[in-house]
Design an enzyme around this catalytic site. Structure first.
Site, PDB file in Angstrom:
ATOM      1  N   LYS C  79       0.845  -1.195   0.000  1.00 54.91           N
ATOM      2  CA  LYS C  79       0.000   0.000   0.000  1.00 54.91           C
ATOM      3  C   LYS C  79       0.884   1.250   0.000  1.00 54.91           C
ATOM      4  CE  LYS C  79      -3.909   1.658   2.818  1.00 54.91           C
ATOM      5  NZ  LYS C  79      -4.714   1.325   3.995  1.00 54.91           N
ATOM      6  N   SER C 160      -9.414   1.236   3.460  1.00 56.21           N
ATOM      7  CA  SER C 160      -8.679   2.064   2.531  1.00 56.21           C
ATOM      8  C   SER C 160      -7.641   1.312   1.714  1.00 56.21           C
ATOM      9  CB  SER C 160      -8.001   3.186   3.290  1.00 56.21           C
ATOM     10  OG  SER C 160      -7.146   2.654   4.261  1.00 56.21           O
ATOM     11  N   SER C 184      -9.410  -1.256   7.588  1.00 53.44           N
ATOM     12  CA  SER C 184      -8.923  -0.942   6.240  1.00 53.44           C
ATOM     13  C   SER C 184      -8.264  -2.070   5.470  1.00 53.44           C
ATOM     14  CB  SER C 184      -7.941   0.229   6.300  1.00 53.44           C
ATOM     15  OG  SER C 184      -8.610   1.370   6.746  1.00 53.44           O
TER      16      SER C 184
END
EC number: 6.3.5.7
Lengths: 517, 97, 495
Positions: C79, C160, C184
């Site tokens: 990420k 996310s 997330s």
């Protein structure tokens, strides 16, 4: 009016009743001044508080920096063990209550030299609270005799120092060397009454910190910075609005700044004005305090617990589990200044003033103790030679005691020679002068080479005095006609004629005898 | 008790260095209002004797860093992402303080 | 080759050891697939040169039969809020659009030390604030499930860590690292049909993870199988002296027994009443019931439990989240790094403009509300109160563990929503709904894993979540493996 007062004066500020004293301020006694200090002391470690970057002072710009110090995203603080030890040691030396658990907080505000937008400090649960320091107040020339007083320490907390911003014509330059350097903030209760007490407190604090080795106290390097909170009020009235004078960089500066501020506030109040709760800076050149630019609104620092640092647990008493052992540190405390002063009086017969001056000046104390190590010396004499003759010589050469390394063996030798009557005190001064000027020979050699041994033989001294009387008819006549003050001049002439070698005590008696004939 | 208003939000924005429009201040105000209302049930909870919990568990921190072998990053590393710099310093417009 | 890209790590490792393929071939194919699947917008940056270089080195190691670990040569993704040295790390924001860190996050460091090969930095909600991966300067990530080329109304990937989820779910890589603050990692794993692990707080180092909420963030792992998840966890878990919240207890690598040796006899599993809330989708509820029954039939002891403070969790989480975010964002002033506006006025104006332009509205909003609650006069009433209630929530879990060993709940209340429905709500409202089942684990620091069970009537993955007490990852993952084997969920990777 009261509403304004409440807004500006925090409820922590009121000192206990018994510590309120009157001021001696020039003409009248109607004003009382109240002084509280906040001291920031850089902790004497090799690396910073939360990062492994170095802390040395004279590094080139931006070379003592880690990713964490420039707040690169994703970096985390890791607490320096030695900082905790030194913080605890300092707290113990100041008789504080060390808290077994303390936490860290973020204090938020924007400034270019705080890259993360907050300072990590210990606001809510600091390392230590409720300390007490007793110390002597004595400024030679200002105070007739020393007196003792005490100040309470509200809290001792560990926190980060900020970076530095330098200002150019149209831009500012950011240097992060100092960002993250470990600080101990010492918050003192407003128990002081004037600048001299503050200076004395500071001197005592510096001596303690240097002894335990937790801070270099080099104020010229910014290793120790003082903020002074000052207010005045009339006897019987509540506390006045206080001002804060920041970043004073010397002990005498502290005394000067506070004195100036007290006077300034009294002047304003006497002419019917109001004191503004503001931050001021000390102008050491003009010896005044000046208002710094201040925001109209009081800033809210939005304290929040630092989430990347778990609570700090210390091992003490029955609690063994913890990073740093408080009991072990307590055992390792060296002799503190007050103990040294007592020892000098008890073991060496010094008086209070002498003990204060010696402890206040590290090099004097070192010379004293060094000299006494291998010889049996009269403490009082040794102290006097240090405080008078030695200091005199240094002043003439524009030197500070700390700038000179004088061999304590030699000093002891000189004192012994005076003690046994082989040289006079005046000669002793000359020998000191020689050595400080670079003469590497030992004192006895210097004395022999210069033919400085003291003249003690009665006959020789009588001859000397007789000669002086014969050569100075005018002065002798003055003396005999009742002007006894000129005796000193005659004595001085004897000393000069003997090239400072005459035993002045004997000459004093002999001269008086001769003149009375 | 200071009333929360759009003006307060703008003041706060100034303190934390954020420039926001009136419209945005209004939206933020609405959000805060909503959260405050939702939080009412929590505000009214009896939490006597309950200590705040900063960490998910009561961790005793025993790992501290040794004070030795200090390490620094290079100036290049420090300033590689700085928008404005010279050889030695990060630069910004003149700060008035 | 495409089939191999959809396999598990153990299989690929065997292929590499046997010399049936080389790492360089594997990586080339991976990168080609990543390019081909650009439309899903899983990646912000593809690290082709880096990947190829490392592939060559890895190939050499396999030639002399000296791979660094079973992850050697395996393509992974991270990420874009984890710092990777010399590789742009943007947090999907304008503020950090040109930020190039010069150090590695510990998680990344450990993976490359084991030989894993980073093929790219994945898409996320800006600064990890969101549960859809829709608030990104690089545009939204799109769920490949039920994706219709001709119709731009896609299902969201969740957030996310949406980019990480898509990269694994499409078979572009074998594992991805996400972050999990309120769900997330688990949320996108649930929507994309993946195994998503949120480890115990402090088990995996946060050094180098650009923080959202420091007291709740953990690096998360997304994989297609539980075994793959264990491989990655074993690589990254364990004490890190650079992270003071990292647990000092030595980490013992997990060795899950093979499927036929797994037994859940007498395993006590709890079903918390409060997770059956009003917005829970019927189909998700059905799946929850089915799996509970399945476990019971195979010897587990299922019981209803109560966690009375669950309803307060989301609003407390909201306060704590905003306050910490507000604090963490204070560093973005455009001085040492970050976006700096062209502003000729004073420094303060420059700071303010840079920050306002560098952050999107969601972030600005959260910073403002967070700072409001941090004001001294509000601190005790909101922040401190939330922390007290946090302890009550943790106590709920502690009490539950007296009676059961694990908890079984839904991960998300629904399957992935359509993008156009999702963006109707504010970011805050979206999070409140989507994070309902996931954020209590973050509040309590406990580990949680999500795994896909079956497809809904619309063809979208339905997942369930297992939670356990601190450091119970071995048990947690063992049960997950058991269920995984029982349900045989089919991934959708050949596209």
């Amino acid at each position: 009016m009261l509403k304004n007062l409440c807004r500006h004066v925090s409820k922590d500020y009121y000192p206990s009743l018994e510590l309120r004293r009157s001021i001696t301020n020039k003409s009248d006694n109607k004003w009382t001044s109240v002084v509280g200090l906040e001291v920031h002391a850089q902790i004497n470690t090799v690396s910073k508080l939360f990062s492994g970057a170095p802390t040395n002072f004279s590094s080139p710009v931006n070379t003592n920096v880690s990713f964490f110090d420039c707040s690169i995203p994703g970096t985390l603080p890791v607490l320096n063990e030695k900082c905790v030890e030194y913080g605890v040691l300092t707290a113990l030396a100041l008789n504080c209550r060390v808290n077994p658990v303390s936490t860290f907080d973020r204090k938020h505000y924007f400034y270019a030299d705080i890259p993360s937008g907050y300072q990590i400090t210990q606001q809510r649960h600091p390392l230590a609270n409720d300390g007490k320091l007793e110390f002597q107040v004595f400024t030679p020339g200002f105070h007739k005799t020393p007196y003792r007083t005490q100040v309470r320490i509200k809290q001792l907390q560990l926190e980060q120092d900020s970076g530095k911003t330098l200002h150019d014509v149209d831009r500012s330059l950011v240097d992060l060397n100092r960002a993250g350097v470990p600080l101990m903030e010492l918050v003192f209760e407003p128990d002081l009454k004037d600048g001299e007490e503050a200076a004395a407190l500071l001197k005592e604090l510096i001596t303690i910190l240097q002894r335990i080795g937790t801070c270099s106290c080099k104020m010229e390097e910014g290793a120790l910075r003082v903020d002074a909170n000052v207010s005045v009020h009339k006897k019987g009235d509540p506390l006045g609005v206080r001002t804060e004078t920041k970043n004073i960089g010397s002990v005498r500066g502290v005394a000067g700044a506070i004195r100036y501020e007290i006077d300034r506030q009294i002047k304003i109040k006497e002419s019917g004005g109001e004191i503004e709760n503001e931050t001021r800076a000390w102008d050491a050149v003009n010896k005044t305090t000046v208002a710094m630019r201040d925001k109209e609104r009081q800033q809210d620092y939005r304290y929040m617990p630092e989430p990347n640092l778990p609570p700090l647990h210390l091992a003490m008493g029955p609690v063994e589990h913890g990073c740093v052992n408080v009991d072990d540190l307590r055992k390792s405390l060296p002799e503190l200044p007050e103990e040294t002063r007592s020892r000098l009086r008890d073991d060496f017969g010094l008086n209070l003033e002498q003990s204060i001056i010696l402890v206040n000046e590290k090099s004097f104390l070192e010379l004293f103790e060094g000299a006494c190590r291998s010889r049996k010396l009269q403490g009082k004499l040794l102290a006097n030679l240090l405080i008078n003759e030695y200091t005199n010589v240094l002043h003439k050469m524009d030197l500070e005691p700390s700038q000179v390394t004088f061999d304590s063996e030699y000093f002891g030798e000189i004192v012994e020679l005076v003690q046994t009557g082989q040289i006079s005190r005046n000669i002793a001064k000359l020998v000191l002068d020689e050595i400080i000027h670079g003469n590497h020979k030992n004192p006895l050699q210097i004395i022999k080479e210069n033919n400085w041994m003291q003249i003690t033989d009665e006959n020789e001294l009588i001859k000397l005095c007789q000669n002086v009387i014969e050569e100075n008819e005018k002065i002798v006549t003055q003396y005999k006609s009742g002007k006894t003050k000129v005796f000193k001049a005659l004595l001085g002439l004897v000393a000069t004629k003997s090239k400072q070698r005459a035993n002045m005590a004997k000459c004093d008696r002999i001269l008086k005898e001769l003149l009375s004939k | 008790m200071i009333k929360v208003t759009k003006e307060l939000i703008k003041e706060l924005a100034e303190d934390i260095m954020l420039e926001i429009s009136d419209e945005e201040a209004e939206k933020v105000y609405q959000t805060e209002e909503k959260i405050r209302n939702e939080f009412l049930k929590v505000t009214n909870m009896n939490v006597d004797g309950i200590d705040p919990m900063h960490y998910p568990f009561d961790v005793v921190n025993t790992h501290l860093r040794e004070d030795e072998n200090p390490v620094t990053i290079t100036k290049e590393q420090m300033m590689i992402n700085a928008p404005s710099k010279d050889k030695d310093y990060v630069l910004i417009k003149k700060v008035v303080k | 080759m495409d089939k191999l890209l959809s396999a598990n790590i153990k299989t690929v490792f065997q292929f590499l050891i046997d010399g049936r393929i080389t790492v360089s071939e594997l990586i080339s194919n991976t990168l080609e697939k990543a390019h081909r699947l650009k439309k899903y917008n899983a990646f912000i940056t593809l690290t082709e040169n880096e990947a190829q270089q490392r592939a060559q080195q890895s190939t050499q190691r396999y030639k002399i039969k000296k791979p660094l670990s079973e992850l050697d040569g395996i393509p992974i993704a991270i990420k874009d809020n984890f710092c990777t040295s010399n590789i742009k790390t943007t947090c999907a924001s304008r503020m950090l659009s040109n930020f190039i860190p010069t150090y590695n996050a510990t998680v990344y460091e450990r993976l490359i030390t084991a030989g894993a090969i980073l093929i790219g930095k994945t898409n996320l909600d800006q600064f990890a604030m969101g549960s859809g991966t829709v608030d990104s300067v690089s545009g939204p990530a799109k769920n490949h499930w039920m994706y219709n080329e001709n119709n731009d109304n896609f299902y969201i990937s969740g957030g996310s860590s949406g980019g990480s989820a898509i990269s694994v779910a499409t078979g572009t890589c074998f594992a991805a690292i996400g972050s999990d603050t309120g769900g997330s990692t688990r949320n996108p794993a649930s929507y994309c049909g993946l195994v998503g692990l949120k480890p115990t707080y402090g088990l995996v180092s946060r050094y180098g993870l650009i923080p959202l909420v420091n007291s709740m963030d953990v690096p998360g792992i997304l994989t297609r199988t539980v075994d793959d998840c264990v491989v990655v966890l074993n690589c990254v878990a364990g004490f890190d002296p650079k992270d003071s919240t990292s647990l000092t207890k030595p980490y013992r690598k997990i060795r899950l027994p093979s499927v036929n040796k797994l037994s859940i006899k007498n395993l006590k599993v709890g079903i918390p009443n409060e997770y059956h809330c009003e917005h829970l989708d019927e189909e998700v509820l059905d799946v929850w019931n089915e799996v509970a029954k399945l476990l019971e039939c195979n010897g587990a002891k299922i019981q209803q439990v109560s966690m009375p403070h669950t309803e307060y969790s989301i609003v407390c989480y909201s306060i704590l989240n905003q306050c910490e975010v507000a604090s963490n964002m204070a560093r973005y002033d455009g001085i040492e790094y970050g976006f700096r506006a062209k502003e000729d006025a004073s420094t303060e104006k420059l700071f303010a403009t840079s920050r306002s332009l560098g952050f999107n509205e969601v972030v600005r909003n959260r910073i403002l509300t967070g700072n409001y609650f941090l004001l001294t006069r509000n601190y005790d009433k909101y922040f401190n109160q939330a922390l007290r209630v946090r302890r009550l929530i943790v106590q709920d879990f502690d009490e539950v563990w007296e009676n059961v060993q694990l908890l079984l709940t839904p991960t998300t209340l629904t399957t992935a929503p359509l993008y156009e429905d999702f963006v109707q709500k504010t970011n805050r409202d979206q999070c409140a709904l989507q994070d309902y089942c996931t954020q209590p684990a973050n509040m309590a620091g406990i580990p949680a894993v999500t795994l896909p069970i079956k497809l809904s009537s619309k063809g979208m993955p339905i997942s369930l979540q297992i939670m356990g007490k601190n450091l119970s990852e071995p048990m947690l993952l063992a049960l997950a493996k058991y269920i995984e084997n029982a349900v045989q969920f089919k991934h959708c990777t050949e596209i």
